[in-house]
Design an enzyme around this catalytic site. Structure first.
Site, PDB file in Angstrom:
ATOM      1  N   ASP A  21     -40.790  -6.588  -5.745  1.00 32.67           N
ATOM      2  CA  ASP A  21     -40.637  -7.584  -4.740  1.00 32.67           C
ATOM      3  C   ASP A  21     -39.316  -7.322  -3.754  1.00 32.67           C
ATOM      4  O   ASP A  21     -38.269  -6.687  -4.008  1.00 32.67           O
ATOM      5  CB  ASP A  21     -40.453  -8.990  -5.277  1.00 32.67           C
ATOM      6  CG  ASP A  21     -41.632  -9.593  -5.847  1.00 32.67           C
ATOM      7  OD1 ASP A  21     -42.434  -8.698  -6.041  1.00 32.67           O
ATOM      8  OD2 ASP A  21     -41.700 -10.984  -6.252  1.00 32.67           O
ATOM      9  N   HIS A  31     -37.493  -5.960  -8.538  1.00 33.11           N
ATOM     10  CA  HIS A  31     -36.960  -5.695  -7.276  1.00 33.11           C
ATOM     11  C   HIS A  31     -36.294  -4.466  -6.780  1.00 33.11           C
ATOM     12  O   HIS A  31     -35.453  -4.058  -7.450  1.00 33.11           O
ATOM     13  CB  HIS A  31     -36.036  -6.938  -7.238  1.00 33.11           C
ATOM     14  CG  HIS A  31     -36.406  -8.258  -7.262  1.00 33.11           C
ATOM     15  ND1 HIS A  31     -36.488  -8.769  -8.791  1.00 33.11           N
ATOM     16  CD2 HIS A  31     -36.917  -9.345  -6.543  1.00 33.11           C
ATOM     17  CE1 HIS A  31     -37.154 -10.139  -8.803  1.00 33.11           C
ATOM     18  NE2 HIS A  31     -37.397 -10.538  -7.431  1.00 33.11           N
TER      19      HIS A  31
END
Ligand code: NI
Length: 238
Positions: free
Chosen positions: A64, A205
């Site tokens: 993400d 991430h």
């Protein structure tokens, strides 16, 4: 030959017959034991074959908030390992790194939508939330030629009406190693490998180098434990 002599002869004959009989039984038992052993070998070699062809445990790595400075390193590492993943990018970062978005798509990764400015969709009006999503879809489609079908709402929160209006698949996660918080490669590896199970979606991430290093190490470790890394669409619609 006297009577007693005859008796002894019969007795000896009887004993010999008995011994032959016993010997015969032992022999046949030995053979059946051997046969059993052979079949045991067959069974074990068969089960070894079964182990070799055992179905892989499939999991999906998702990244993400990117792309960012560490995304190139991640893409290189994934390519080296022949692994495909799913990226939920923000529209604003996609505008900054269009070449990385193109590369993701060209190399078989899924490029999903994580809104334009990483906003909490439940705090926006439905119209504004849809704008955030639509703007990002357009940016991604312009770069890759493919319109995203997967949405990961920031913070995992989205209203029903937005979900219905977008007509996209909302994808959450099963394993959250809190990589953004700990920012420590070893801890992130441990948090994933201790929790992961077949069919899980793992949240990471790629804007943190520690997360990128952890992801590549996790691929190497879990690949040795019969895990296979696939994209979310392959996991949800096999
Ligand atoms: Ni996010």
């Amino acid at each position: 030959m006297g009577n007693s002599c005859k008796k002894y002869s019969y007795l000896i004959l009887l004993i010999m017959c008995y011994l032959l009989y016993i010997f015969g039984i032992n022999k046949s038992t030995e053979i059946s034991e051997n046969e059993k052993n052979e079949s045991a070998v067959d069974v074990s070699s068969e089960s070894e074959n079964i182990l070799v062809y055992e179905e892989k445990k499939k999991v999906a790595l998702t990244f993400d908030d990117g792309p960012g400075e560490s995304t190139k390193k991640l893409l290189d590492g994934l390519k080296e390992r022949n692994v495909r993943a799913t990226f939920f990018v923000t529209g604003s970062n996609a505008e900054k790194y269009p070449e990385l978005i193109k590369r993701m798509s060209d190399e078989g990764h899924i490029v999903g939508n994580h809104t334009y400015s990483h906003c909490q969709l439940t705090c926006l009006s439905c119209a504004n939330a849809l704008d955030e999503i639509e703007k990002t879809n357009s940016i991604i489609e312009t770069i890759t030629g493919i319109r995203p079908t997967y949405l990961r709402p920031p913070f995992g929160e989205c209203t029903k009406s937005v979900k219905n209006e977008t007509n996209m698949f909302s994808i959450l996660w099963d394993v959250d190693p809190l990589d953004w918080k700990v920012q420590n490669t070893e801890t992130v590896i441990k948090n994933i490998t201790e929790k992961v199970q077949e069919g899980d979606i793992i949240l990471l991430h790629d804007i943190f180098e520690t997360s990128v290093d952890a992801a590549l190490a996790v691929i190497d470790t879990l690949s040795m434990e019969n895990y296979e890394f696939i994209t979310v669409d392959e996991l949800l619609f096999p």
